[in-house]
Write a protein that holds these residues in place. Structure first.
Motif, PDB file in Angstrom:
ATOM      1  N   ALA A 401      -2.200 -11.110   5.754  1.00 22.79           N
ATOM      2  CA  ALA A 401      -0.945 -10.311   6.108  1.00 22.79           C
ATOM      3  C   ALA A 401      -0.449 -10.955   7.529  1.00 22.79           C
ATOM      4  CB  ALA A 401      -1.484  -8.893   6.227  1.00 22.79           C
ATOM      5  N   GLY A 402       0.702 -11.290   7.459  1.00 22.01           N
ATOM      6  CA  GLY A 402       1.074 -12.025   8.757  1.00 22.01           C
ATOM      7  C   GLY A 402       2.173 -12.560   8.561  1.00 22.01           C
ATOM      8  N   ASP A 403       2.547 -13.704   9.632  1.00 28.89           N
ATOM      9  CA  ASP A 403       3.808 -14.434   9.557  1.00 28.89           C
ATOM     10  C   ASP A 403       3.721 -15.438   8.263  1.00 28.89           C
ATOM     11  OD1 ASP A 403       4.521 -13.135  11.776  1.00 28.89           O
ATOM     12  OD2 ASP A 403       3.859 -14.819  12.991  1.00 28.89           O
ATOM     13  N   TYR A 404       5.049 -15.985   7.927  1.00 29.65           N
ATOM     14  CA  TYR A 404       4.976 -16.903   6.942  1.00 29.65           C
ATOM     15  C   TYR A 404       4.524 -18.266   7.351  1.00 29.65           C
ATOM     16  CZ  TYR A 404       7.002 -19.855   3.358  1.00 29.65           C
ATOM     17  OH  TYR A 404       6.965 -20.634   2.187  1.00 29.65           O
ATOM     18  N   HIS A 405       3.840 -19.105   6.640  1.00 25.24           N
ATOM     19  CA  HIS A 405       3.344 -20.489   7.284  1.00 25.24           C
ATOM     20  C   HIS A 405       3.531 -21.202   5.763  1.00 25.24           C
ATOM     21  CE1 HIS A 405       2.009 -18.941  10.852  1.00 25.24           C
ATOM     22  NE2 HIS A 405       1.241 -18.058  10.263  1.00 25.24           N
ATOM     23  N   ASP A 414      -2.828 -13.725  -2.245  1.00 26.01           N
ATOM     24  CA  ASP A 414      -2.124 -12.289  -1.827  1.00 26.01           C
ATOM     25  C   ASP A 414      -1.558 -12.487  -0.558  1.00 26.01           C
ATOM     26  OD1 ASP A 414      -1.556  -9.530  -1.672  1.00 26.01           O
ATOM     27  OD2 ASP A 414      -3.115  -8.993  -2.787  1.00 26.01           O
ATOM     28  N   TYR A 415      -0.209 -12.893  -0.445  1.00 33.55           N
ATOM     29  CA  TYR A 415       0.404 -13.134   0.906  1.00 33.55           C
ATOM     30  C   TYR A 415       1.424 -11.834   1.172  1.00 33.55           C
ATOM     31  CZ  TYR A 415       1.655 -16.581   4.470  1.00 33.55           C
ATOM     32  OH  TYR A 415       1.954 -17.137   5.660  1.00 33.55           O
ATOM     33  N   CYS A 416       1.130 -11.332   2.209  1.00 33.49           N
ATOM     34  CA  CYS A 416       1.812 -10.030   2.745  1.00 33.49           C
ATOM     35  C   CYS A 416       2.507 -10.569   4.218  1.00 33.49           C
ATOM     36  CB  CYS A 416       0.812  -8.976   2.952  1.00 33.49           C
ATOM     37  SG  CYS A 416       1.738  -7.443   3.407  1.00 33.49           S
ATOM     38  N   LEU A 417       3.613 -10.593   3.979  1.00 32.38           N
ATOM     39  CA  LEU A 417       4.748 -10.903   5.127  1.00 32.38           C
ATOM     40  C   LEU A 417       4.914  -9.808   6.030  1.00 32.38           C
ATOM     41  CD1 LEU A 417       7.085 -13.553   4.099  1.00 32.38           C
ATOM     42  CD2 LEU A 417       4.862 -13.847   5.022  1.00 32.38           C
ATOM     43  N   ALA A 418       4.774 -10.078   7.357  1.00 29.64           N
ATOM     44  CA  ALA A 418       5.506  -9.037   8.313  1.00 29.64           C
ATOM     45  C   ALA A 418       6.957  -8.967   8.114  1.00 29.64           C
ATOM     46  CB  ALA A 418       5.388  -9.464   9.761  1.00 29.64           C
ATOM     47  N   SER A 419       7.669  -7.753   8.315  1.00 27.88           N
ATOM     48  CA  SER A 419       8.942  -7.652   7.937  1.00 27.88           C
ATOM     49  C   SER A 419      10.009  -8.439   8.591  1.00 27.88           C
ATOM     50  CB  SER A 419       9.347  -6.119   8.317  1.00 27.88           C
ATOM     51  OG  SER A 419       9.497  -5.717   9.788  1.00 27.88           O
ATOM     52  N   ALA A 420       9.721  -9.002   9.591  1.00 34.25           N
ATOM     53  CA  ALA A 420      10.438  -9.833  10.138  1.00 34.25           C
ATOM     54  C   ALA A 420      10.862 -11.416   9.443  1.00 34.25           C
ATOM     55  CB  ALA A 420      10.242 -10.459  11.897  1.00 34.25           C
ATOM     56  N   GLN A 422      10.735 -13.569   5.707  1.00 36.88           N
ATOM     57  CA  GLN A 422      11.043 -13.561   4.117  1.00 36.88           C
ATOM     58  C   GLN A 422      10.529 -14.675   3.499  1.00 36.88           C
ATOM     59  OE1 GLN A 422      14.770 -12.414   2.978  1.00 36.88           O
ATOM     60  NE2 GLN A 422      14.991 -10.872   4.663  1.00 36.88           N
ATOM     61  N   PHE A 423      10.122 -14.661   2.376  1.00 39.75           N
ATOM     62  CA  PHE A 423       9.837 -15.680   1.298  1.00 39.75           C
ATOM     63  C   PHE A 423      10.998 -16.290   0.949  1.00 39.75           C
ATOM     64  CE2 PHE A 423       6.123 -12.972   0.799  1.00 39.75           C
ATOM     65  CZ  PHE A 423       5.070 -13.754   0.832  1.00 39.75           C
ATOM     66  N   PRO A 424      11.411 -17.736   1.030  1.00 35.64           N
ATOM     67  CA  PRO A 424      12.250 -18.533   0.545  1.00 35.64           C
ATOM     68  C   PRO A 424      12.187 -18.195  -1.110  1.00 35.64           C
ATOM     69  CG  PRO A 424      11.201 -20.050   1.885  1.00 35.64           C
ATOM     70  CD  PRO A 424      10.316 -18.827   1.717  1.00 35.64           C
ATOM     71  N   ALA A 425      13.587 -18.032  -1.325  1.00 34.67           N
ATOM     72  CA  ALA A 425      13.508 -17.656  -2.991  1.00 34.67           C
ATOM     73  C   ALA A 425      12.679 -18.350  -4.044  1.00 34.67           C
ATOM     74  CB  ALA A 425      15.258 -17.457  -3.300  1.00 34.67           C
ATOM     75  N   ALA A 426      12.983 -19.858  -3.573  1.00 36.95           N
ATOM     76  CA  ALA A 426      12.237 -20.863  -4.381  1.00 36.95           C
ATOM     77  C   ALA A 426      10.793 -20.583  -4.412  1.00 36.95           C
ATOM     78  CB  ALA A 426      12.796 -22.092  -4.113  1.00 36.95           C
ATOM     79  N   VAL A 427      10.136 -20.429  -3.252  1.00 33.91           N
ATOM     80  CA  VAL A 427       8.716 -20.046  -2.935  1.00 33.91           C
ATOM     81  C   VAL A 427       8.361 -18.727  -3.711  1.00 33.91           C
ATOM     82  CG1 VAL A 427       7.067 -19.425  -1.336  1.00 33.91           C
ATOM     83  CG2 VAL A 427       8.661 -21.563  -1.159  1.00 33.91           C
ATOM     84  N   LEU A 428       9.215 -17.634  -3.649  1.00 33.29           N
ATOM     85  CA  LEU A 428       8.702 -16.525  -4.356  1.00 33.29           C
ATOM     86  C   LEU A 428       8.550 -16.597  -5.910  1.00 33.29           C
ATOM     87  CD1 LEU A 428       8.290 -13.613  -3.411  1.00 33.29           C
ATOM     88  CD2 LEU A 428      10.799 -13.140  -3.559  1.00 33.29           C
ATOM     89  N   LYS A 470      14.073  -7.460  -2.480  1.00 31.67           N
ATOM     90  CA  LYS A 470      13.555  -8.814  -2.218  1.00 31.67           C
ATOM     91  C   LYS A 470      12.646  -9.330  -3.139  1.00 31.67           C
ATOM     92  CE  LYS A 470      15.894  -8.925   1.510  1.00 31.67           C
ATOM     93  NZ  LYS A 470      17.093  -9.784   1.629  1.00 31.67           N
ATOM     94  N   ASN A 471      12.624  -8.926  -4.338  1.00 29.74           N
ATOM     95  CA  ASN A 471      11.815  -9.298  -5.321  1.00 29.74           C
ATOM     96  C   ASN A 471      10.353  -9.531  -5.069  1.00 29.74           C
ATOM     97  OD1 ASN A 471      13.791  -9.535  -7.550  1.00 29.74           O
ATOM     98  ND2 ASN A 471      14.678 -11.320  -6.448  1.00 29.74           N
ATOM     99  N   MET A 472       9.861  -8.549  -4.165  1.00 27.61           N
ATOM    100  CA  MET A 472       8.378  -8.618  -4.088  1.00 27.61           C
ATOM    101  C   MET A 472       7.747  -7.765  -4.698  1.00 27.61           C
ATOM    102  SD  MET A 472       8.431  -9.338   0.348  1.00 27.61           S
ATOM    103  CE  MET A 472       9.783  -8.104   0.420  1.00 27.61           C
ATOM    104  N   GLN A 473       6.437  -7.552  -4.692  1.00 29.96           N
ATOM    105  CA  GLN A 473       5.504  -6.642  -5.391  1.00 29.96           C
ATOM    106  C   GLN A 473       5.031  -5.333  -4.818  1.00 29.96           C
ATOM    107  OE1 GLN A 473       3.857 -10.878  -6.076  1.00 29.96           O
ATOM    108  NE2 GLN A 473       3.811 -10.318  -8.449  1.00 29.96           N
ATOM    109  N   GLY A 474       5.059  -5.457  -3.446  1.00 34.99           N
ATOM    110  CA  GLY A 474       4.291  -4.422  -2.959  1.00 34.99           C
ATOM    111  C   GLY A 474       4.780  -4.354  -1.267  1.00 34.99           C
ATOM    112  N   TYR A 475       3.924  -3.169  -0.953  1.00 38.93           N
ATOM    113  CA  TYR A 475       3.859  -3.152   0.540  1.00 38.93           C
ATOM    114  C   TYR A 475       2.605  -2.604   1.067  1.00 38.93           C
ATOM    115  CZ  TYR A 475       5.445  -0.012   4.649  1.00 38.93           C
ATOM    116  OH  TYR A 475       5.459   0.537   6.046  1.00 38.93           O
ATOM    117  N   LEU A 476       2.513  -3.012   2.463  1.00 42.49           N
ATOM    118  CA  LEU A 476       1.053  -2.706   2.755  1.00 42.49           C
ATOM    119  C   LEU A 476       1.117  -1.870   4.293  1.00 42.49           C
ATOM    120  CD1 LEU A 476      -1.851  -5.143   3.558  1.00 42.49           C
ATOM    121  CD2 LEU A 476      -0.832  -4.094   5.720  1.00 42.49           C
TER     122      LEU A 476
END
Length: 575
Positions: A401-405, A414-420, A422-428, A470-476
């Protein structure tokens, strides 16, 4: 989550941002004592009872700026939990008792009375966002009482003169209910008897069973907090018996993750209560290691028995303070290892444990659902841990859980991004193709959307829509029950905005925040089901309408519009 003691100021030097204006618009305007008293005097000592807006918290000491409604209609899918709120306010002290019967349709079908829960709401002290994370002095923040806790076991009490008593109503529609309109009455005895009509329109649509929800809800559990508030020994039979009530309630909300500590204090004891390890580490006299998993096994088995069984997140090889405690037989006492993450000493320290832990998890049949989890840790540390883990077993899963790297994205199962971020669409899309989970979180950093005790309740509903958009799968969110000293009366903490550390209350008692979170998760599931149905049936018109509505769910849009307004506008598309 992001509880750094160095604070990033989001609003400084008295300059009002769009965020400040938005939050101000969501609050009741301030009134002087004389103005409050004048409004109470308009009641002429009378009492008012009626349905109110479930997306609002009503101040205890002022007349609600709403007309009391004597009827309410809710719309629900079969298997859905829906809710409303009513209020009792009076210019004189009154004794109140609330009862409800079954809800019946004209066909003779019924929603049983035990599926309609009613509870008086409790007020708790809160503060304000201002600068988010970091140490706080109470005198530096504006404090107030807000309605938050919901006590479903409490249906009667005293409403004092010139005060408001909110009452929460939840209806669990049976999965096998017949479609149609169900009607019943809520009876409120106060200065006289009031009968409020409650109607639930059940659609011919079925919400999947909670265990089949795709939404990945992750509220971190804190076992020691339960032992403390109930004054029972940690890990005693009484402790486990008490935890069952809390974890069952969490499972019914759709929780998928077990929070398991494999070292002492993975978050550097930033919490009010201890966070002890579930595994006992021992360095023997001959220099070898032994690991006692008996408590880990007992705890994980217990949590799974409550219905939370899809993922075991083990915290952490990269704790907030690098100080790993173990028992040293040669020294005859506990000691700590403080070697730098990624160093030869660190790898030598962790390798025996990881090899042994891997074998143990495989023997228990848990390896495939277990991760080594990290929370907002530096890139170099993450790279070092990933390399070590994969060297032990290439199939080890990693959660972050953290920033996008981008450099390590493919290695994070299991990658959980901070709300600031976003996953690039292709990566997602690629992550979904690989079967990897992509979620997001909020913490003390974000003014909104969030789940503080002063947050607008509908922001938790908004979370479900944003996740779908955002086509994500959940929230922490940290945390489910990491309680402060007196959580029932005061949600403020020495660090972080009030209510940041817990979403439910001792009892267990739910909250308006938790109930709204469930609503948001259910909305996510309804969106998912409808999109699948529209694609299968070729109903491109309905699909495009829903997709278009989801595009509005951008965090920046909360600067101009409330979460409640945004959600209410699109609710008809799923109901």
């Amino acid at each position: 989550m992001r509880y750094l003691l160095t604070t990033v100021l989001l609003c400084t030097f008295g300059i009002l941002t769009a965020q400040d204006i938005s939050l101000a618009l969501q609050k009741e305007p301030p009134l002087t004592l004389a103005e409050k008293n004048a409004r109470w005097q308009t009641l002429k000592g009378g009492t008012r009872v009626g349905f109110l807006n479930s997306n609002k918290r009503y101040p205890q000491d002022r007349v609600p700026e709403a007309t009391a409604q004597n009827a309410e209609t809710l719309v629900a899918w079969k298997g859905e939990r829906v809710h409303t709120q009513l209020g009792v306010w009076s210019g004189k002290e009154v004794q109140v008792a609330v009862t409800v019967g079954a809800l019946k349709s004209k066909s003779g079908a019924a929603i049983p009375a035990d599926q309609v829960q009613i509870g008086l709401m409790g007020y708790v002290m809160t503060d304000e966002f201002r600068n988010g994370c970091g140490h706080r002095k109470p005198e530096d923040f504006d404090s107030s009482l807000v309605a938050d806790a919901i006590h479903f076991e409490k249906r009667s009490g005293t409403v004092k003169q010139n005060q408001v008593q909110p009452v929460w109503v939840s209806v669990d529609v049976p999965a096998g209910a017949q479609p149609g309109n169900y009607e019943g009455f809520i009876t409120v005895k106060a200065d006289k008897e009031y009968r409020l009509k409650l109607m639930v329109w059940v659609l011919d649509k079925t919400l999947p069973a909670t265990s089949d929800w795709a939404f990945r809800l992750d509220l971190w559990q804190h076992p020691a907090a339960v032992a403390r508030v109930h004054n029972v020994p940690l890990w005693s039979d009484a402790h486990f018996d008490l935890m069952r009530k809390y974890y069952t309630m969490l499972a019914k909300a759709g929780q998928k993750y077990i929070t398991a500590s494999i070292v002492n204090e993975p978050w550097g004891h930033q919490t009010y209560d201890d966070y002890p390890s579930l595994i006992k580490w021992t360095k023997k006299k001959d220099g070898s290691w032994s690991f006692d998993y008996s408590l880990f096994d007992k705890y994980v088995t217990f949590v799974m028995s409550t219905g939370i069984d899809q993922r075991i997140n083990c915290y952490s090889m990269v704790p907030w303070k690098v100080a790993f405690q173990y028992y040293d037989e040669n020294l005859g006492r506990d000691t700590v290892f403080t070697g730098k993450i990624g160093s030869e000493e660190y790898n030598a320290f962790w390798t025996p444990m990881l090899r042994d832990f891997t074998s143990h998890l495989k023997a228990r049949g848990w390896f495939g659902k277990t991760t080594i989890a990290m929370d907002e840790r530096p890139m170099d540390a993450m790279k070092a841990v990933i390399k070590l883990l994969k060297g032990i077993d290439k199939d080890w899963k990693v959660a972050l859980a953290g920033d996008y790297h981008a450099e390590i994205e493919k290695d994070i199962d299991d990658y959980c991004l901070a709300s600031a971020h976003q996953f690039p669409a292709a990566v997602l899309a690629a992550r979904a193709q690989r079967g990897q989970l992509s979620t997001w979180y909020t913490c003390c950093t974000e003014k909104y959307p969030n789940g503080f005790t002063f947050s607008p309740p509908a922001e938790h509903v908004w979370v479900g829509w944003y996740t779908a958009a955002k086509n994500m799968q959940g929230y922490l969110r940290w945390a489910y029950n990491s309680w402060v000293a007196d959580p029932v009366n005061d949600s403020r903490f020495r660090t972080w905005p009030a209510g940041d550390t817990y979403q439910v209350y001792p009892g267990p008692a739910t909250s308006i925040r938790f109930e709204k979170m469930i609503e948001g998760v259910q909305d996510f599931e309804k969106i998912r089901v409808l999109k699948q149905q529209y694609k299968k049936s070729g109903n491109t018109t309905k699909l495009q309408q829903l997709e278009a509505a989801l595009t509005a769910f951008e965090i920046k849009n909360l600067e101009r519009q409330s979460a409640a307004d945004m959600v209410l506008k699109v609710k008809p598309l799923i109901n």
